[in-house]
Motif scaffolding. Structure first.
Motif, PDB file in Angstrom:
ATOM      1  N   PHE A   3       0.875  -1.378  -0.042  1.00 23.71           N
ATOM      2  CA  PHE A   3       0.167   0.046   0.214  1.00 23.71           C
ATOM      3  C   PHE A   3       1.077   1.268   0.029  1.00 23.71           C
ATOM      4  O   PHE A   3       0.670   2.088  -0.966  1.00 23.71           O
ATOM      5  N   HIS A   4       1.847   1.226   0.959  1.00 21.07           N
ATOM      6  CA  HIS A   4       2.737   2.295   0.968  1.00 21.07           C
ATOM      7  C   HIS A   4       3.430   2.719  -0.366  1.00 21.07           C
ATOM      8  O   HIS A   4       3.591   3.824  -0.683  1.00 21.07           O
ATOM      9  N   TYR A   5       3.732   1.599  -0.970  1.00 23.41           N
ATOM     10  CA  TYR A   5       4.440   1.872  -2.531  1.00 23.41           C
ATOM     11  C   TYR A   5       3.401   2.422  -3.336  1.00 23.41           C
ATOM     12  O   TYR A   5       3.778   3.470  -4.171  1.00 23.41           O
ATOM     13  N   ALA A   6       2.163   1.904  -3.325  1.00 26.31           N
ATOM     14  CA  ALA A   6       1.112   2.146  -4.361  1.00 26.31           C
ATOM     15  C   ALA A   6       0.858   3.756  -4.102  1.00 26.31           C
ATOM     16  O   ALA A   6       0.599   4.409  -5.092  1.00 26.31           O
ATOM     17  N   LEU A   7       0.636   4.187  -2.877  1.00 26.67           N
ATOM     18  CA  LEU A   7       0.174   5.490  -2.514  1.00 26.67           C
ATOM     19  C   LEU A   7       1.500   6.429  -3.034  1.00 26.67           C
ATOM     20  O   LEU A   7       1.109   7.353  -3.725  1.00 26.67           O
ATOM     21  N   SER A   8       2.908   6.008  -2.832  1.00 31.74           N
ATOM     22  CA  SER A   8       3.827   6.940  -3.165  1.00 31.74           C
ATOM     23  C   SER A   8       3.946   6.927  -4.793  1.00 31.74           C
ATOM     24  O   SER A   8       4.104   8.059  -5.380  1.00 31.74           O
ATOM     25  N   ASN A   9       3.486   5.872  -5.548  1.00 31.18           N
ATOM     26  CA  ASN A   9       3.536   5.887  -6.986  1.00 31.18           C
ATOM     27  C   ASN A   9       2.379   6.819  -7.396  1.00 31.18           C
ATOM     28  O   ASN A   9       2.583   7.617  -8.357  1.00 31.18           O
ATOM     29  N   LEU A  10       1.214   6.629  -6.923  1.00 33.82           N
ATOM     30  CA  LEU A  10       0.196   7.757  -7.046  1.00 33.82           C
ATOM     31  C   LEU A  10       0.473   9.088  -7.067  1.00 33.82           C
ATOM     32  O   LEU A  10       0.139   9.858  -7.951  1.00 33.82           O
ATOM     33  N   VAL A  11       1.054   9.327  -5.950  1.00 35.10           N
ATOM     34  CA  VAL A  11       1.562  10.847  -5.664  1.00 35.10           C
ATOM     35  C   VAL A  11       2.626  11.410  -6.626  1.00 35.10           C
ATOM     36  O   VAL A  11       2.492  12.466  -7.113  1.00 35.10           O
ATOM     37  N   SER A  12       3.368  10.441  -6.938  1.00 39.93           N
ATOM     38  CA  SER A  12       4.538  10.862  -7.974  1.00 39.93           C
ATOM     39  C   SER A  12       4.040  11.111  -9.230  1.00 39.93           C
ATOM     40  O   SER A  12       4.367  11.809  -9.949  1.00 39.93           O
ATOM     41  N   GLU A  13       3.124  10.136  -9.782  1.00 39.77           N
ATOM     42  CA  GLU A  13       2.511  10.437 -11.322  1.00 39.77           C
ATOM     43  C   GLU A  13       1.789  11.885 -11.148  1.00 39.77           C
ATOM     44  O   GLU A  13       1.625  12.221 -11.958  1.00 39.77           O
ATOM     45  N   ILE A  14       0.886  12.097 -10.211  1.00 39.34           N
ATOM     46  CA  ILE A  14       0.097  13.382 -10.238  1.00 39.34           C
ATOM     47  C   ILE A  14       1.020  14.562 -10.212  1.00 39.34           C
ATOM     48  O   ILE A  14       0.622  15.549 -10.773  1.00 39.34           O
ATOM     49  N   LEU A  15       2.002  14.573  -9.399  1.00 41.81           N
ATOM     50  CA  LEU A  15       2.985  15.654  -9.256  1.00 41.81           C
ATOM     51  C   LEU A  15       4.052  15.711 -10.222  1.00 41.81           C
ATOM     52  O   LEU A  15       4.922  16.911 -10.502  1.00 41.81           O
ATOM     53  N   SER A  16       4.287  14.721 -10.984  1.00 38.10           N
ATOM     54  CA  SER A  16       5.613  14.501 -11.700  1.00 38.10           C
ATOM     55  C   SER A  16       5.662  15.856 -12.803  1.00 38.10           C
ATOM     56  O   SER A  16       6.920  16.037 -13.032  1.00 38.10           O
ATOM     57  N   SER A  17       4.679  16.378 -13.136  1.00 39.31           N
ATOM     58  CA  SER A  17       5.054  17.608 -14.149  1.00 39.31           C
ATOM     59  C   SER A  17       5.888  18.670 -13.531  1.00 39.31           C
ATOM     60  O   SER A  17       6.375  19.268 -14.150  1.00 39.31           O
ATOM     61  N   GLN A  18       5.812  18.848 -12.319  1.00 41.56           N
ATOM     62  CA  GLN A  18       6.365  20.190 -11.625  1.00 41.56           C
ATOM     63  C   GLN A  18       7.188  19.799 -10.205  1.00 41.56           C
ATOM     64  O   GLN A  18       8.054  20.353 -10.099  1.00 41.56           O
ATOM     65  N   VAL A  19       7.120  18.362  -9.744  1.00 41.43           N
ATOM     66  CA  VAL A  19       7.863  18.130  -8.742  1.00 41.43           C
ATOM     67  C   VAL A  19       8.665  16.552  -9.222  1.00 41.43           C
ATOM     68  O   VAL A  19       8.011  15.721  -9.408  1.00 41.43           O
ATOM     69  N   SER A  20       9.876  16.656  -8.851  1.00 38.95           N
ATOM     70  CA  SER A  20      10.707  15.424  -9.212  1.00 38.95           C
ATOM     71  C   SER A  20      10.375  14.379  -8.284  1.00 38.95           C
ATOM     72  O   SER A  20      10.117  14.739  -6.901  1.00 38.95           O
ATOM     73  N   GLY A  21      10.713  13.051  -8.581  1.00 34.76           N
ATOM     74  CA  GLY A  21      10.390  12.097  -7.583  1.00 34.76           C
ATOM     75  C   GLY A  21      11.270  12.180  -6.607  1.00 34.76           C
ATOM     76  O   GLY A  21      10.996  11.602  -5.298  1.00 34.76           O
ATOM     77  N   GLY A  22      12.484  12.575  -6.527  1.00 39.80           N
ATOM     78  CA  GLY A  22      13.305  12.819  -5.312  1.00 39.80           C
ATOM     79  C   GLY A  22      13.029  13.765  -4.410  1.00 39.80           C
ATOM     80  O   GLY A  22      13.434  13.755  -3.228  1.00 39.80           O
ATOM     81  N   ARG A  23      11.781  14.728  -4.611  1.00 41.92           N
ATOM     82  CA  ARG A  23      11.391  15.340  -3.653  1.00 41.92           C
ATOM     83  C   ARG A  23      10.248  15.005  -3.087  1.00 41.92           C
ATOM     84  O   ARG A  23       9.340  15.476  -2.478  1.00 41.92           O
TER      85      ARG A  23
END
Length: 531
Positions: free
Chosen positions: A203-223
């Motif tokens: 679940f934790h991994y899935a949540l992080s992936n979802l957040v990363s995908e939505i924000l990826s255009s303005q925020v890098s995955g490293g942040r």
């Protein structure tokens, strides 16, 4: 969609084909392979959308299969089957973005829940147009290095001094500006807000992936930093102040919506004001504190300097007289329903905060402890089991957790009082405890604790119910067992004394003669000869 089943056990494959209504999940073609080599060949002919694979197989493991597939940019669903729960297997499965990890023998409902989750995840990827690309940024080395840096900043593992932070940025060669202001977005999902079928790590991994995908255009995955505190899953997002605030707020709303739709959970988002990099660890602590105190404003976006509007002009007080009456009348359903209605009313009027919930909990405990004491039941023993302790610990985390605890508390309290009032039931349980443990060094207090009563009260009830004291009944059990051992075994008198719970041979002989009129040796000689 196409599914591939991989298992060296042919009956398992056929059972999977038979028990699942594949069309219900949008799967129109099911292929089967009985080893990794055949699976790779089928994969090359027509790439499946979902793979269900056994982990332990003689000619290559399921881990080998998912590694091979992921190396070829395969982004489809993956469900593992195994006969043994293994952390090493589970952790490897998670690292390769497996959807689920099921232990044989398979439960049909668990399998269908895993299929449903995999299909929802696939649809989400397709909807976002990232089916063949998802997860790439997450695995980049640069993102891993930057994520480690930000994690240390947020936890103050790197001292919050600009010079030291600047030194770390240079040492790690990171594209980070220490002069910029950053806005912190904290995404929170309590464990109680997600479905029980979820494995926590997945679940934790899935949540992080979802957040990363939505924000990826303005925020890098490293942040985007995923972490867990007690039973709360967090994602901390670092966005430079130049990132459009309105876009960020809209994205937070989208995270909440998609979390509810695809992950079946309630996410809450908290924003901070812009701050220097040296102040981020303090902001993180403040947002976590806000989340901890948030009982009724879940599933929303909370902006900075907008505190929860809780109306505390008039403090709520639990009607202890009413609840005492309901407990006396043993109205378990009414107790739970009344509590639920009270909390729902407070929530609807924005009158429920952590202090109020704590007060309600203390008042309810006062009612319960008073009643238990009146019936000579020891509360600290009644609620000493692991589940009761865990429920009590979580009770003030949310209204949901409070009601779980209150229901369990009510059940145990009412049932225990009912058993005490039916003294025969208490006596029978005490007798059974003695029968099961007579070989041990038992005291009257031990027996009383087994039925959650005080020793004096149990002694009175036990004497009335059996005509014997607890000690007399204990010795009776021991002597009956000793008599049988004297006749049926060749053990010495001393061994039999120890095996039946007596401290010394002399005391054993004294009690034995009092009960039978003979010494143990005489009893054995007389009655064994007669057999």
């Amino acid at each position: 969609m196409r599914c591939m089943l991989i298992d060296d056990d042919i009956p398992t494959v056929e059972a999977l084909r038979r028990i699942v209504n594949w069309e219900e999940f949008g799967i129109t073609e099911v292929q089967a392979a009985h080893n990794i080599q055949d699976a790779k060949q089928l994969f090359g002919q027509a790439e499946p959308d979902l793979i269900i694979c056994d982990i332990e197989m003689p000619r290559g493991s399921g881990i080998d299969m998912i590694q091979w597939a992921r190396d070829r940019q395969y982004e489809g669903g993956f469900i593992f089957l195994t006969c043994h729960e293994s952390f090493s297997f589970a952790s490897k499965a998670i690292s390769y973005d497996a959807d689920s990890y099921l232990v044989k023998p398979l439960d049909k409902q668990e399998l269908e829940a895993a299929l449903r989750k995999s299909m929802d995840t696939l649809k989400n990827k397709i909807m976002m147009g990232e089916y063949s690309k998802m997860g790439q940024a997450w695995l980049k080395n640069q993102d891993l290095l930057e994520r480690s840096f930000w994690s240390e900043v947020l936890t103050a593992a790197i001292s919050p001094r600009i010079q030291l932070i600047q030194s770390e940025v240079q040492k790690r060669e990171l594209p980070v500006s220490v002069q910029a202001d950053y806005r912190l977005l904290l995404i929170s999902v309590p464990r109680s807000q997600i479905e029980r079928e979820w494995d926590e790590s997945i679940f934790h991994y899935a949540l992080s992936n979802l957040v990363s995908e939505i924000l990826s255009s303005q925020v890098s995955g490293g942040r985007i930093i995923a972490y867990q505190v007690d039973k709360v899953f967090y994602n901390a997002v670092l966005a430079e102040s130049r990132v459009d605030r309105k876009w960020l707020e809209a994205s937070a709303g989208e995270i909440i919506r998609l979390s509810r739709h695809y992950l079946k959970c309630t996410a809450t988002c908290y924003f901070s004001e812009g701050a220097a990099i040296s102040g981020l660890s303090q902001l993180k602590a403040e947002l976590e504190q806000a989340d901890e105190s948030n009982l009724i404003f879940r599933g929303r976006v909370h902006l900075p300097n907008e505190p929860f509007h809780v109306d505390l002009t008039e403090r709520y007080t639990l009607d202890t007289e009413l609840f005492t009456l309901l407990f006396v009348q043993k109205e378990k359903a009414q107790i739970v329903n009344r509590l639920k209605k009270e909390l729902e009313l407070l929530t609807s009027r924005n009158k429920l905060d952590s202090a109020t919930l704590h007060a309600i909990r203390e008042d309810l405990l006062q009612v319960v402890y008073s009643l238990l004491s009146r019936h000579h039941i020891q509360a600290h023993r009644l609620f000493a089991d692991e589940l009761s302790q865990q429920l009590a610990q979580d009770a003030e985390s949310s209204v949901f957790d409070f009601m779980k605890w209150a229901q369990a508390l009510t059940e145990k309290t009412v049932d225990s009082i009912r058993e005490v009032l039916q003294s025969e039931g208490v006596v029978e349980r005490a007798k059974r405890f003695i029968q099961d443990h007579y070989t041990q060094d038992l005291s009257r207090e031990d027996v009383a604790a087994s039925v959650y009563l005080t020793a004096d009260y149990l002694a009175k009830v036990f004497k009335n119910g059996t005509g014997q004291t607890v000690k007399e009944y204990l010795n009776d059990c021991r002597i009956r067992a000793a008599k049988q051992m004297l006749l049926e075994s060749t053990a010495s008198i001393g061994e039999i004394a120890m095996d039946t719970g007596f401290d010394t041979i002399s005391y054993f002989s004294t009690v034995f003669k009092k009960w039978t009129g003979e010494t143990p040796a005489a009893y054995r000689a007389k009655h064994k000869a007669a057999l």
